[in-house]
Design a protein around this motif. Sequence first.
Motif, PDB file in Angstrom:
ATOM      1  N   UNK A  11       9.676 -12.213  -3.760  1.00  0.00           N
ATOM      2  CA  UNK A  11       9.320 -11.328  -2.652  1.00  0.00           C
ATOM      3  C   UNK A  11       9.690  -9.871  -2.832  1.00  0.00           C
ATOM      4  N   UNK A  12      10.512  -9.551  -3.829  1.00  0.00           N
ATOM      5  CA  UNK A  12      10.864  -8.151  -4.058  1.00  0.00           C
ATOM      6  C   UNK A  12       9.696  -7.378  -4.629  1.00  0.00           C
TER       7      UNK A  12
ATOM      8  N   UNK B  47       4.319  -9.506   0.769  1.00  0.00           N
ATOM      9  CA  UNK B  47       3.857 -10.788   1.294  1.00  0.00           C
ATOM     10  C   UNK B  47       2.336 -10.827   1.380  1.00  0.00           C
ATOM     11  N   UNK B  48       1.739  -9.748   1.853  1.00  0.00           N
ATOM     12  CA  UNK B  48       0.283  -9.706   1.975  1.00  0.00           C
ATOM     13  C   UNK B  48      -0.380  -9.635   0.605  1.00  0.00           C
ATOM     14  N   UNK B  49       0.246  -8.945  -0.344  1.00  0.00           N
ATOM     15  CA  UNK B  49      -0.334  -8.850  -1.687  1.00  0.00           C
ATOM     16  C   UNK B  49      -0.331 -10.212  -2.364  1.00  0.00           C
ATOM     17  N   UNK B  50       0.769 -10.945  -2.271  1.00  0.00           N
ATOM     18  CA  UNK B  50       0.846 -12.264  -2.896  1.00  0.00           C
ATOM     19  C   UNK B  50      -0.121 -13.238  -2.237  1.00  0.00           C
TER      20      UNK B  50
ATOM     21  N   UNK C 194       0.575   2.105  -4.089  1.00  0.00           N
ATOM     22  CA  UNK C 194      -0.104   3.409  -4.110  1.00  0.00           C
ATOM     23  C   UNK C 194      -1.457   3.292  -3.426  1.00  0.00           C
ATOM     24  N   UNK C 195      -1.721   4.147  -2.469  1.00  0.00           N
ATOM     25  CA  UNK C 195      -2.948   4.001  -1.690  1.00  0.00           C
ATOM     26  C   UNK C 195      -4.198   4.359  -2.492  1.00  0.00           C
ATOM     27  N   UNK C 196      -4.041   5.048  -3.614  1.00  0.00           N
ATOM     28  CA  UNK C 196      -5.189   5.296  -4.475  1.00  0.00           C
ATOM     29  C   UNK C 196      -5.640   4.015  -5.175  1.00  0.00           C
ATOM     30  N   UNK C 197      -4.788   2.998  -5.218  1.00  0.00           N
ATOM     31  CA  UNK C 197      -5.116   1.759  -5.917  1.00  0.00           C
ATOM     32  C   UNK C 197      -5.155   0.545  -4.995  1.00  0.00           C
ATOM     33  N   UNK C 198      -4.324   0.514  -3.970  1.00  0.00           N
ATOM     34  CA  UNK C 198      -4.213  -0.583  -2.992  1.00  0.00           C
ATOM     35  C   UNK C 198      -3.467  -1.808  -3.511  1.00  0.00           C
TER      36      UNK C 198
END
Length: 458
Positions: A10-11, A40-43, A142-146
């Motif tokens: 989770x880190x 959490x949302x990315x995983x 990074x918001x340029x990549x999401x």
Amino acid sequence: MKHIHIIGIGGTFMGGVAAIAKEAGFKVSGCDAKMYPPMSTQLEALGIGVHEGFDAAQLDEFPADVYVIGNVAKRGMDVVEAVLNRGLPYISGPQWLAENVLHGRWVLGVAGTHGKTTTASMLAWVLEYAGLAPGFLIGGVPQNFSVSARLPQTPKLDPNSRSPFFVIEADEYDTAFFDKRSKFVHYRPRTAILNNLEFDHADIFPDLAAIQTQFHHLVRTVPSGGLIVANGREEALHETIDKGCWTPIEWFGNQAGWQIGEADENGSFDVFFKGEKAGRVEWDLLGEHNRLNALAVIAAARHAGVDVQTACEALGKFQNVKRRMEIKGTVGGITVYDDFAHHPTAIATTVAGLRQKVGSARILAVLEPRSNTMKLGTMAAALPESLKEADLVFCYAGGVDWDVAAALAPLGSKLHVGKDFDAFIAEIVKNAQVGDQILVMSNGGFGGIHDKLLAALK
């Protein structure tokens, strides 16, 4: 397909390792105690299963080829003891990354007490804008990549190859319970940014000299054909490099190398190199710390083949990292921000940056002393000075053993301390007025306080 099970997934770092491993074709699972966005949302979006807890039973549920152990894992945890007692193969996250991803690549490492995530994000974006399609692993999104991590992609000018470049946030925190070296000694960067150096991580370092030793170990790994980009304003970095350096150095922030010109009201500025104007960055990021970050990025990107003008253009299109002065919402004329600041220097810089943006509007600083160093109270004496520009200060003392009210007493009547979370939120809402800027600072999820504040303000 090889299966890795990540203990402490989770880190931000280990979650990034998970994303890269999945992209590289590994079967990935993991465990952790608590999960919160953005990891959490990315995983979840990647379809990576996460087991809650550090019990030993998960080893039967996830019979992996190797167990990748994060530094959150400690001796005495059931899962750790079971891995050791069963003689199962294990490795640290940084070593796994070095052996499976970084080996043979041009690594650009970003190290420093503050600003690693933002600077690494800027650098990855500049290389991307220049068509170099780098891979990266960053301790934020990074918001340029999401996404926080990816493998190198296909460069614009060479569609039949993979980019050699990989940008990594080079953290000085220790590697694992069985490897007490800093993470960054595993990365072997060809280009290394040394942004700043202060005392931090009091849970593992006794003093600044101990951290300087680890930074010196990093310096020792940069090849003579590489480049070190270092902050010329930081005496601790000069002292570290004086211990021995075999690599060319480009300084920034002083007359010896890269300098920033006078910033205009929007934060835009000219870039100078050795006294000569080299370019101009037109952007709306505020704060001298961000301008210094940009200088470091321009120098590092130049080493990778990106001309200064292209780097400046790219920075003009940079979108800041999530949880770095991120606006979570505005209700009734009151704006709520989220920021990752958790060290007194970073807190002071963040408050000053917001003050520059909002002028005379009231700033309500909301702080959770959550980092290991903060929980120990090591930096307590420096907190009042770091928060002095805020109009009101709300400090959550839940889970903290030291006397928060006594330590922050110099703030006087503008200080509010609470241990009951719901009452703490209610106190903030009671004091908020139209036009206020509520700046929430924590390196954790802070109990979802941002959404709860916005809901309570309606």
